[in-house]
Design a protein around this motif. Structure first.
Motif, PDB file in Angstrom:
ATOM      1  N   ILE A   1       7.145  12.453  60.922  1.00  0.00           N
ATOM      2  CA  ILE A   1       8.494  12.248  60.410  1.00  0.00           C
ATOM      3  C   ILE A   1       8.609  10.917  59.689  1.00  0.00           C
ATOM      4  CG2 ILE A   1      10.897  11.957  61.081  1.00  0.00           C
ATOM      5  CD1 ILE A   1      10.342  13.859  63.392  1.00  0.00           C
ATOM      6  N   ASP A   2       8.040   9.847  60.276  1.00  0.00           N
ATOM      7  CA  ASP A   2       8.222   8.554  59.609  1.00  0.00           C
ATOM      8  C   ASP A   2       7.508   8.508  58.258  1.00  0.00           C
ATOM      9  OD1 ASP A   2       6.090   8.693  61.297  1.00  0.00           O
ATOM     10  OD2 ASP A   2       5.996   6.545  61.722  1.00  0.00           O
ATOM     11  N   LYS A   3       6.411   9.259  58.145  1.00  0.00           N
ATOM     12  CA  LYS A   3       5.754   9.290  56.841  1.00  0.00           C
ATOM     13  C   LYS A   3       6.592  10.052  55.812  1.00  0.00           C
ATOM     14  CE  LYS A   3       1.167   8.409  58.512  1.00  0.00           C
ATOM     15  NZ  LYS A   3      -0.006   8.998  59.161  1.00  0.00           N
ATOM     16  N   SER A   4       7.277  11.109  56.266  1.00  0.00           N
ATOM     17  CA  SER A   4       8.187  11.812  55.350  1.00  0.00           C
ATOM     18  C   SER A   4       9.243  10.856  54.839  1.00  0.00           C
ATOM     19  CB  SER A   4       8.938  12.946  56.045  1.00  0.00           C
ATOM     20  OG  SER A   4       8.074  13.820  56.639  1.00  0.00           O
ATOM     21  N   GLN A   5       9.770  10.064  55.775  1.00  0.00           N
ATOM     22  CA  GLN A   5      10.843   9.160  55.376  1.00  0.00           C
ATOM     23  C   GLN A   5      10.338   8.082  54.424  1.00  0.00           C
ATOM     24  OE1 GLN A   5      12.020   8.277  59.326  1.00  0.00           O
ATOM     25  NE2 GLN A   5      13.594   9.878  59.375  1.00  0.00           N
TER      26      GLN A   5
ATOM     27  N   THR B   1       7.397  17.844  57.141  1.00  0.00           N
ATOM     28  CA  THR B   1       6.223  17.628  57.977  1.00  0.00           C
ATOM     29  C   THR B   1       5.390  18.904  57.932  1.00  0.00           C
ATOM     30  OG1 THR B   1       7.475  18.360  59.883  1.00  0.00           O
ATOM     31  CG2 THR B   1       7.310  16.002  59.558  1.00  0.00           C
ATOM     32  N   ASN B   2       4.101  18.752  58.159  1.00  0.00           N
ATOM     33  CA  ASN B   2       3.199  19.906  58.078  1.00  0.00           C
ATOM     34  C   ASN B   2       3.664  21.052  58.955  1.00  0.00           C
ATOM     35  OD1 ASN B   2       1.589  18.563  56.392  1.00  0.00           O
ATOM     36  ND2 ASN B   2       0.000  18.067  57.879  1.00  0.00           N
ATOM     37  N   MET B   3       4.197  20.677  60.116  1.00  0.00           N
ATOM     38  CA  MET B   3       4.537  21.693  61.093  1.00  0.00           C
ATOM     39  C   MET B   3       5.718  22.537  60.624  1.00  0.00           C
ATOM     40  SD  MET B   3       2.285  20.928  63.140  1.00  0.00           S
ATOM     41  CE  MET B   3       2.671  21.995  64.520  1.00  0.00           C
ATOM     42  N   ALA B   4       6.512  21.982  59.709  1.00  0.00           N
ATOM     43  CA  ALA B   4       7.734  22.672  59.313  1.00  0.00           C
ATOM     44  C   ALA B   4       7.437  23.954  58.545  1.00  0.00           C
ATOM     45  CB  ALA B   4       8.601  21.755  58.469  1.00  0.00           C
ATOM     46  N   GLY B   5       6.257  24.036  57.971  1.00  0.00           N
ATOM     47  CA  GLY B   5       5.986  25.135  57.079  1.00  0.00           C
ATOM     48  C   GLY B   5       5.820  26.488  57.728  1.00  0.00           C
ATOM     49  N   ARG B   6       5.170  26.524  58.864  1.00  0.00           N
ATOM     50  CA  ARG B   6       4.749  27.778  59.459  1.00  0.00           C
ATOM     51  C   ARG B   6       5.796  28.883  59.416  1.00  0.00           C
ATOM     52  NH1 ARG B   6       0.382  29.317  62.725  1.00  0.00           N
ATOM     53  NH2 ARG B   6      -0.800  27.413  63.024  1.00  0.00           N
TER      54      ARG B   6
ATOM     55  N   VAL C   1      13.248  10.458  41.739  1.00  0.00           N
ATOM     56  CA  VAL C   1      12.978  11.895  41.796  1.00  0.00           C
ATOM     57  C   VAL C   1      13.887  12.502  42.866  1.00  0.00           C
ATOM     58  CG1 VAL C   1      11.252  13.665  42.293  1.00  0.00           C
ATOM     59  CG2 VAL C   1      10.567  11.527  41.183  1.00  0.00           C
ATOM     60  N   PRO C   2      14.817  13.388  42.478  1.00  0.00           N
ATOM     61  CA  PRO C   2      15.689  13.998  43.487  1.00  0.00           C
ATOM     62  C   PRO C   2      14.871  14.918  44.405  1.00  0.00           C
ATOM     63  CG  PRO C   2      16.043  15.004  41.317  1.00  0.00           C
ATOM     64  CD  PRO C   2      15.066  13.890  41.116  1.00  0.00           C
ATOM     65  N   HIS C   3      15.191  14.878  45.695  1.00  0.00           N
ATOM     66  CA  HIS C   3      14.362  15.636  46.640  1.00  0.00           C
ATOM     67  C   HIS C   3      15.124  15.915  47.929  1.00  0.00           C
ATOM     68  CE1 HIS C   3      14.017  11.366  47.564  1.00  0.00           C
ATOM     69  NE2 HIS C   3      13.960  11.783  48.810  1.00  0.00           N
ATOM     70  N   GLU C   4      14.576  16.806  48.737  1.00  0.00           N
ATOM     71  CA  GLU C   4      15.114  17.108  50.068  1.00  0.00           C
ATOM     72  C   GLU C   4      14.081  16.682  51.096  1.00  0.00           C
ATOM     73  OE1 GLU C   4      17.840  18.627  51.177  1.00  0.00           O
ATOM     74  OE2 GLU C   4      18.701  19.698  49.460  1.00  0.00           O
ATOM     75  N   VAL C   5      14.538  16.109  52.219  1.00  0.00           N
ATOM     76  CA  VAL C   5      13.604  15.750  53.286  1.00  0.00           C
ATOM     77  C   VAL C   5      13.895  16.572  54.523  1.00  0.00           C
ATOM     78  CG1 VAL C   5      12.565  13.879  54.590  1.00  0.00           C
ATOM     79  CG2 VAL C   5      13.800  13.404  52.479  1.00  0.00           C
ATOM     80  N   LEU C   6      12.834  17.035  55.146  1.00  0.00           N
ATOM     81  CA  LEU C   6      12.993  17.823  56.360  1.00  0.00           C
ATOM     82  C   LEU C   6      12.188  17.191  57.460  1.00  0.00           C
ATOM     83  CD1 LEU C   6      12.037  21.096  54.681  1.00  0.00           C
ATOM     84  CD2 LEU C   6      14.325  20.416  55.288  1.00  0.00           C
ATOM     85  N   ASN C   7      12.704  17.257  58.670  1.00  0.00           N
ATOM     86  CA  ASN C   7      11.823  16.931  59.776  1.00  0.00           C
ATOM     87  C   ASN C   7      11.972  18.019  60.817  1.00  0.00           C
ATOM     88  OD1 ASN C   7      14.165  16.227  61.259  1.00  0.00           O
ATOM     89  ND2 ASN C   7      14.161  14.317  60.108  1.00  0.00           N
ATOM     90  N   ALA C   8      11.348  17.817  61.955  1.00  0.00           N
ATOM     91  CA  ALA C   8      11.254  18.947  62.884  1.00  0.00           C
ATOM     92  C   ALA C   8      12.501  19.126  63.737  1.00  0.00           C
ATOM     93  CB  ALA C   8      10.024  18.757  63.767  1.00  0.00           C
ATOM     94  N   ASN C   9      13.571  18.380  63.461  1.00  0.00           N
ATOM     95  CA  ASN C   9      14.705  18.428  64.375  1.00  0.00           C
ATOM     96  C   ASN C   9      15.625  19.627  64.215  1.00  0.00           C
ATOM     97  OD1 ASN C   9      13.849  16.093  65.519  1.00  0.00           O
ATOM     98  ND2 ASN C   9      15.036  14.809  64.119  1.00  0.00           N
TER      99      ASN C   9
END
Ligand SMILES: Nc1ncnc2c1ncn2[C@@H]1O[C@H](COP(=O)(O)OP(=O)(O)OP(=O)(O)O)[C@@H](O)[C@H]1O
Ligand SMILES: [Mg+2]
Length: 652
Positions: free
Chosen positions: A473-477, A518-523, A488-496
């Motif tokens: 998560i902190d790396k996403s941030q 985060t990698n885990m969010a994709g599945r 660059v406009p973007h959306e951030v997701l974490n596992a919460n």
């Protein structure tokens, strides 16, 4: 004349298995033929006629006819029902996957091939017998998405579908389990199993009381009943995650009840609040050598005059003395940023010898909780243990077990060893045209992030949607801040927030979208391409760091190039990445980090090193899991020999 295998399918099977098609697979391919044989006839029938057919299949299954014999007609029915309700017609490879699943395999079907729809086939067939069929997946969102999407397919054939969500009450759960087919997470299935088991034991005790005293059935009065009924078949989606990765975490139900926990927490908080009012040598004595705090008679007297919340009314005085003594000790001897720090709402111990953070370690004897109370963060009360089961044991209890995932191959040995399940690769419906782009390797993460942002900027300018996976998560941030600076406009997701997250991920295929996750969010999340995006080259996925298991990376990559869509991906690495540390050990990793800081040259030849490190971490996790499996087996054996229930603790 018997024409057994559709020619197209066998030759594609040939390509996938890379040799003569194994007999089983050829047999299943022949089933596809039989299923196809039903199609014209079923297409001509009314919905009502299909329902009648379904009813008659149910009848035949319940009177003991082998399900395998019903398979062709059942699968054809499900396919026809899906055509009418969802507009999707199961592809031949999905029928093949369905046959593999029915025969208890781990079907490896590429990401995006449509496992959700495939699952309807074996689920329906097993549900015919009326003994319960569970579909287990990794999170509430996927469970409810799939249950909702597939419900019309089942309903047309007269099958009911339930779905378990974490906040559900017992009544809701009982209803969902009573359905022909139940969707849910592995975790919820496990906890419900344990709760039922505890309840049954309590009921058993009450039963013996009742037999002794001749009073009424108390469990009937309270309305408490088990929520699950027997379940005969479990189909596990994302099987590598559930059956391999999560197998290490045991599901545990604590022995402290809600109220008892609340009381303990309140006591810690109350003590922390008042500790500073106690004066040394007047209210308590402090022993230098042992660092022990003891209340004096005056101190005890003083304590009794303090106000306390109602919740503490039934806590014994002796206990309260101890809470206060502990709180005083913590107040005197433990200092923020010296012995410990507070990070992300948790106490992290600072190792007194190395000065490093001792992640995951805890002080004993309530000291840790007293500190949490002092710092006014969540107090983590140890729960005790009343019942436990591992995910492994949970699924080994089902009579029939099968699994599906896009990434099974590398775990094939484990599936076979632990679950006696074979991994069967299923060909894709259309060729996968996802393209890998050359790895990029950098000396330091700073350089890496810079390059990532640069690539995003360029592709974004072309309108291509981009999905960027990070390891934490902190790396996403961190990346989000860099993207902001680059405008660059973007959306951030974490596992919460998985539900919101999945929504955003599912929009990630629209033109111009940049999504950081985060990698885990994709599945499991399905990314559909927006209008015109295919012409731009489809979704581009950037992996900013290798994960400990290559499977997780493949899952992220699998968000693009679904259903034969175009798509590209690239993996970024840096010499100070965690995977090198975890795989090569601190010494070599630090050497590489130093090398990276010094080097300005091209590091592409390090690519192999990264894969090797990743592979070593995978093997290490594999060994850890084996040790756990061994311990669990030993523990259960001993408990069985002692005549105890291996899933329940002896004390209630
Ligand atoms: N027979 C079919 N006809 C048309 N579209 C289909 C068919 N089967 C699946 N799809 C579509 O393919 C997409 C991917 O499906 P799904 O999410 O089930 O894939 P998956 O195999 O579960 O992928 P993942 O491994 O990422 O979970 C969905 O948009 C779905 O609607
Ligand atoms: Mg899926």
């Amino acid at each position: 004349m018997k024409q057994s295998v559709p020619r197209g399918l066998t030759s594609r099977l040939f390509a996938v298995v890379g040799g003569p098609v194994p007999r089983r697979l050829a047999q299943w391919a022949a089933l596809v033929d039989e299923v196809n044989g039903w199609e014209t006839q079923l297409r001509a029938e009314t919905d009502e006629q299909l329902r009648k057919r379904s009813l008659s299949l149910r009848y035949r299954a319940k009177s003991g006819e082998r399900l395998a014999r019903l398979l062709p007609e059942a699968y054809a029915l499900v396919r026809e029902s899906s055509v009418r309700t969802t507009g999707m017609r199961h592809f031949d490879v999905q029928i093949l996957g369905g046959a593999a699943l029915f025969h208890g395999s781990i079907a490896e079907m590429e990401t995006g091939e449509g496992k959700t729809l495939t699952a309807t086939l074996p689920m329906y067939l097993h549900a015919l017998a009326g003994k319960g069929a569970h579909l287990a997946t990794v999170n509430d969102y996927l469970a409810s998405r799939d249950a909702q999407q597939m419900e019309p397919v089942y309903r047309l054939l007269g099958m009911s579908v339930g779905c378990i969500q974490t906040p559900d009450t017992s009544d809701q759960r009982r209803k969902a389990y009573a359905c022909d087919i139940t969707y849910g997470t592995a975790k919820e299935f496990g906890f419900d199993f344990l709760r039922d088991r505890l309840l049954l034991r309590r009921m058993g005790r009450q039963m013996s009381d009742f037999l002794g005293e001749g009073s009424s059935h108390r469990w009937d009065d309270s309305g408490e009943k088990p929520v699950q009924r027997t379940a005969c078949f479990a189909l596990v989606d994302e099987a590598d995650s559930v059956l391999i990765d999560e197998a290490r975490t045991p599901l545990i139900i604590g022995s402290l009840g809600e109220k008892a926990r609340a009381q303990v927490v309140a006591s810690f908080r109350w003590a922390a609040e008042h500790a500073a009012r106690f004066v040394e040598d007047e209210h308590y004595e402090y022993e230098q050598d042992t660092r022990k705090v003891e209340l004096t008679a005056v101190g005890r007297q003083f304590l009794r005059t303090l106000p306390y919340p109602d919740l503490l009314r039934s806590v014994g005085l002796i206990d309260l003395y101890q809470y206060i003594e502990r709180a005083i000790k913590v107040h005197r001897d433990f200092h923020l940023d010296r012995q410990y720090v507070v990070r992300d709402g948790e106490i992290v111990i600072v190792d007194e010898y190395t000065g490093r953070l001792a992640e995951g370690r805890k002080w004993r004897d309530g000291i840790h909780q007293a500190l949490e109370a002092k710092e006014q963060i969540e107090v983590t009360v140890p729960t005790g243990q009343a019942a436990r089961i591992t995910v492994q044991d949970l699924f080994l209890r089902y009579r029939h077990l099968a699994g599906m995932t896009g990434t099974a191959r590398s775990a094939a040995r484990e599936f076979r060893k632990i679950y006696k399940l074979r991994v069967v690769p299923i060909p894709t419906n259309r060729p996968v045209i996802r393209r890998r782009q050359q790895d990029r390797i950098f000396g330091t993460s700073e350089q890496k992030w810079e390059a990532v942002v640069e690539e995003v900027r360029q592709l974004h300018a072309q309108g291509r949607p981009i999905l960027i996976g990070t390891r934490s998560i902190d790396k996403s941030q961190y990346l989000a801040r860099l993207l902001e600076q680059a405008a660059v406009p973007h959306e951030v997701l974490n596992a919460n927030e998985i539900a919101r997250e999945a929504d955003i991920v599912s929009l990630a295929g629209q033109e111009g979208r940049v999504t950081v996750a985060t990698n885990m969010a994709g599945r499991g999340t399905d990314i559909k391409l927006g209008d015109g995006v295919a012409d731009l080259g489809g979704l581009h996925v950037i992996c900013t760091e290798l994960h400990d298991a290559a499977r997780i990376d493949r899952q992220l990559i699998g968000r693009c190039g679904r259903q034969g869509d175009p798509g590209t991906f690239r993996q970024y690495m840096a010499l100070d990445d965690d995977v090198l540390l975890n795989g090569l050990g601190r010494e070599r990793a630090e050497k590489l980090t130093r090398l990276g800081q010094a080097s300005q040259s091209n590091l592409d030849h390090y690519s192999k090193l990264f894969r090797r490190a990743q592979h070593r971490v995978e093997r290490k996790h594999f060994r850890d899991r084996n040790v756990l499996l061994h311990h669990e087996r030993e523990r259960k054996k001993i408990q069985r020999e002692m005549g105890q229930d291996p899933y329940l603790d002896t004390a209630d």
